[in-house]
Design a protein around this motif. Structure first.
Motif, short mmCIF file in Angstrom:
data_model
loop_
_atom_site.label_atom_id
_atom_site.label_comp_id
_atom_site.label_asym_id
_atom_site.label_seq_id
_atom_site.Cartn_x
_atom_site.Cartn_y
_atom_site.Cartn_z
N GLN A 53 0.83 -1.20 0.00
CA GLN A 53 0.00 0.00 0.00
C GLN A 53 0.87 1.26 0.00
N ARG A 54 1.95 1.24 0.78
CA ARG A 54 2.84 2.40 0.82
C ARG A 54 3.53 2.62 -0.53
N ILE A 55 3.91 1.51 -1.18
CA ILE A 55 4.53 1.62 -2.51
C ILE A 55 3.51 2.14 -3.52
N ALA A 56 2.30 1.66 -3.44
CA ALA A 56 1.25 2.12 -4.35
C ALA A 56 0.98 3.61 -4.16
N ASP A 57 0.97 4.06 -2.91
CA ASP A 57 0.76 5.48 -2.63
C ASP A 57 1.88 6.34 -3.21
N LEU A 58 3.13 5.82 -3.17
CA LEU A 58 4.25 6.55 -3.75
C LEU A 58 4.09 6.66 -5.26
N MET A 59 3.63 5.60 -5.89
CA MET A 59 3.38 5.64 -7.34
C MET A 59 2.33 6.70 -7.67
N GLU A 60 1.26 6.72 -6.87
CA GLU A 60 0.18 7.68 -7.09
C GLU A 60 0.67 9.11 -6.89
N GLU A 61 1.50 9.30 -5.85
CA GLU A 61 2.03 10.63 -5.55
C GLU A 61 2.91 11.13 -6.69
N ALA A 62 3.72 10.24 -7.26
CA ALA A 62 4.59 10.61 -8.38
C ALA A 62 3.77 11.03 -9.59
N GLU A 63 2.68 10.30 -9.87
CA GLU A 63 1.83 10.63 -11.01
C GLU A 63 1.15 11.99 -10.79
N LEU A 64 0.74 12.26 -9.53
CA LEU A 64 0.11 13.53 -9.24
C LEU A 64 1.09 14.69 -9.42
N GLU A 65 2.33 14.48 -9.00
CA GLU A 65 3.36 15.51 -9.17
C GLU A 65 3.63 15.74 -10.66
N GLU A 73 13.69 15.23 -11.70
CA GLU A 73 14.54 14.05 -11.66
C GLU A 73 14.91 13.68 -10.23
N VAL A 74 15.16 14.69 -9.41
CA VAL A 74 15.50 14.45 -8.00
C VAL A 74 14.33 13.78 -7.30
N ALA A 75 13.11 14.25 -7.59
CA ALA A 75 11.92 13.67 -6.97
C ALA A 75 11.72 12.22 -7.39
N VAL A 76 11.98 11.93 -8.67
CA VAL A 76 11.84 10.56 -9.16
C VAL A 76 12.79 9.63 -8.41
N ARG A 77 14.06 10.05 -8.28
CA ARG A 77 15.03 9.22 -7.57
C ARG A 77 14.62 9.02 -6.12
N LYS A 78 14.04 10.07 -5.53
CA LYS A 78 13.59 9.98 -4.14
C LYS A 78 12.46 8.96 -4.01
N HIS A 79 11.49 9.01 -4.93
CA HIS A 79 10.38 8.06 -4.90
C HIS A 79 10.87 6.62 -5.07
N VAL A 80 11.78 6.43 -6.03
CA VAL A 80 12.30 5.08 -6.28
C VAL A 80 13.06 4.56 -5.06
N ALA A 81 13.89 5.44 -4.48
CA ALA A 81 14.66 5.04 -3.31
C ALA A 81 13.74 4.67 -2.14
N ASN A 82 12.67 5.45 -1.95
CA ASN A 82 11.72 5.15 -0.87
C ASN A 82 11.01 3.82 -1.10
N ALA A 83 10.62 3.60 -2.35
CA ALA A 83 9.94 2.34 -2.67
C ALA A 83 10.87 1.15 -2.44
N TYR A 84 12.13 1.30 -2.80
CA TYR A 84 13.11 0.23 -2.60
C TYR A 84 13.31 -0.03 -1.11
N ARG A 85 13.40 1.04 -0.33
CA ARG A 85 13.60 0.91 1.12
C ARG A 85 12.41 0.22 1.77
N ILE A 86 11.18 0.58 1.34
CA ILE A 86 9.97 -0.04 1.89
C ILE A 86 9.92 -1.54 1.56
N ALA A 87 10.27 -1.87 0.30
CA ALA A 87 10.16 -3.26 -0.15
C ALA A 87 11.24 -4.16 0.44
#
Length: 403
Positions: A53-65, A73-87
């Motif tokens: 659910q947290r990963i899905a929310d990050l995906m949704e947040e990125a699409e909204l941004e 680009e910085v935001a994209v790397r941040k989202h990917v890094a967060n998703a990797y850390r969560i998983a």
């Protein structure tokens, strides 16, 4: 009321990603709204519902941004890094071009001989210098234009095709490892064909040209060229000379150079070169400088790069009217791999040394020993049994005034 209810439902749909399961996959699937308003489904690669659910929310947040124009680009790397850390529960490694090459070099040189390690360091530093501020971009920004531009840079400073091929192969190895570690999708150097090595021959200098070079060289360059002429040493080796390797008080003054052999060899090889009278005069003129590197500034500069020693020597050759300064910078045609090399470089001193001794009747096994080209067994035979033979051979090299 019905209209208001529909609006509220629409807003919730945009800002809240949902999950579903498929019997064909163990992972939860995120149902999100893309920036263009379309709905889509993407695997979260997680079997844990809370993490998914947290990963899905990050995906949704990125699409909204992205929809609102705030996705950088910085935001994209941040989202990917967060998703990797969560998983995974671990921090994702991310590298700039510079940090990856530095890491690769640090680990690579541990398994290499000193001479090989020094060559790697010079090549990697030259590439980082060439990139400039681009070196601090994410490693995925390295592209084929960078690879082609770096090769052009190496060719423009007078390096021959064979040497350029080796340099390109070195940097390519670093990017190959990055690809294996899934840091990049492709190696930007992989598409470069090897340059032809048939046109990379150098010409020796004649006596008049050596005199012109010595007259044009300033600062440490006069000494660098004298050593190159009197020993046939490569430029990178000349810069490593220190005062401890020089013995002017011996009956036969000599340079003692440690040549590192292959890792499987048991001993390091010592090359002993009798000091030519011309070089002797120069060394004795350096009063008060008997410690450290013989050429400290050159040792720090390195041979490669836009301001490296190879480029500096090319400028000296132009000043000495041995090379002509190009009127315009020639660009390589697309798809071309061959390049007409400069006939002269510092390496020409090596050809000069051997050619002049050969023309004076010095046997090939002797001048090969002096230039470090002979087999260790041959070199040891001359060094330990008959140093006078080497001294007599060196004395045949023409003495050229330099004061």
């Amino acid at each position: 009321m019905k209209y208001v209810y529909n609006v509220v439902t629409f807003v919730v749909t945009i800002h809240m990603a949902s999950l579903r399961k498929s019997p064909k996959s163990p992972y939860y699937i995120a149902c999100i709204t893309l920036a263009d308003g379309k709905r889509t489904q993407k695997s979260t690669k997680s079997t844990d519902r809370k993490k998914a659910q947290r990963i899905a929310d990050l995906m949704e947040e990125a699409e909204l941004e992205a929809k609102e124009g705030r996705l950088t680009e910085v935001a994209v790397r941040k989202h990917v890094a967060n998703a990797y850390r969560i998983a995974t529960g671990s921090k994702m490694n991310s590298y700039t071009i510079r940090s990856w090459l530095v890491w690769w070099l640090k680990n690579k040189v541990k398994a290499k001989r000193k001479t090989t390690s020094e060559r790697y360091k010079g090549t990697i530093q030259s590439f980082i210098t060439f990139l400039g501020s681009r070196a601090d971009l994410d490693i995925n920004h390295a592209g084929q234009q960078d690879a082609e531009g770096f090769r052009e840079e190496l060719l423009s400073i007078g390096k021959n095709n064979r040497t350029v091929n080796v340099d390109i192969k070195t940097v390519s190895s670093a990017f190959n490892l990055a690809k294996k570690n899934a840091l990049i999708d492709h190696n930007p150097f992989a598409a470069l064909d090897s340059l032809s090595v048939e046109e990379s021959k150098r010409k020796p200098f004649d006596q008049a040209q050596v005199a012109q070079i010595l007259a044009s060289g300033e600062g440490e360059w006069k000494g660098l060229c004298i050593v190159g002429y009197c020993t046939g040493m490569r430029l990178s080796d000349v810069t490593k000379l220190d005062w401890e390797s020089i013995d002017l008080k011996a009956e036969i003054p000599v340079l003692r150079i440690k040549w590192e052999t292959k890792k499987q060899d048991k001993h390091r090889r010592e090359l002993v070169i009798p000091i030519h009278a011309m070089l002797n005069r120069f060394l004795r003129s350096q009063s008060g400088r008997k410690k450290g590197f013989l050429f400290p500034s050159a040792q720090k500069t390195g041979t490669g790069g836009h301001t490296g020693l190879s480029r500096q020597f090319r400028i000296i050759l132009i000043a000495a009217k041995i090379l002509k300064e190009p009127k315009t910078k020639v660009r390589r045609k697309k798809g071309s791999v061959a390049r007409a090399q400069s006939e002269y470089s510092f390496h020409s001193f090596r050809h000069t040394f051997k050619s002049m001794l050969a023309n004076k009747g010095v046997p090939s096994e002797v001048y090969d020993t002096l230039s470090g080209h002979s087999k260790p067994s041959v070199a040891e035979a001359y060094v330990h049994r008959n140093l006078e033979v080497l001294e007599e051979a060196i004395s045949r090299l023409p003495d050229i005034p330099f004061d």
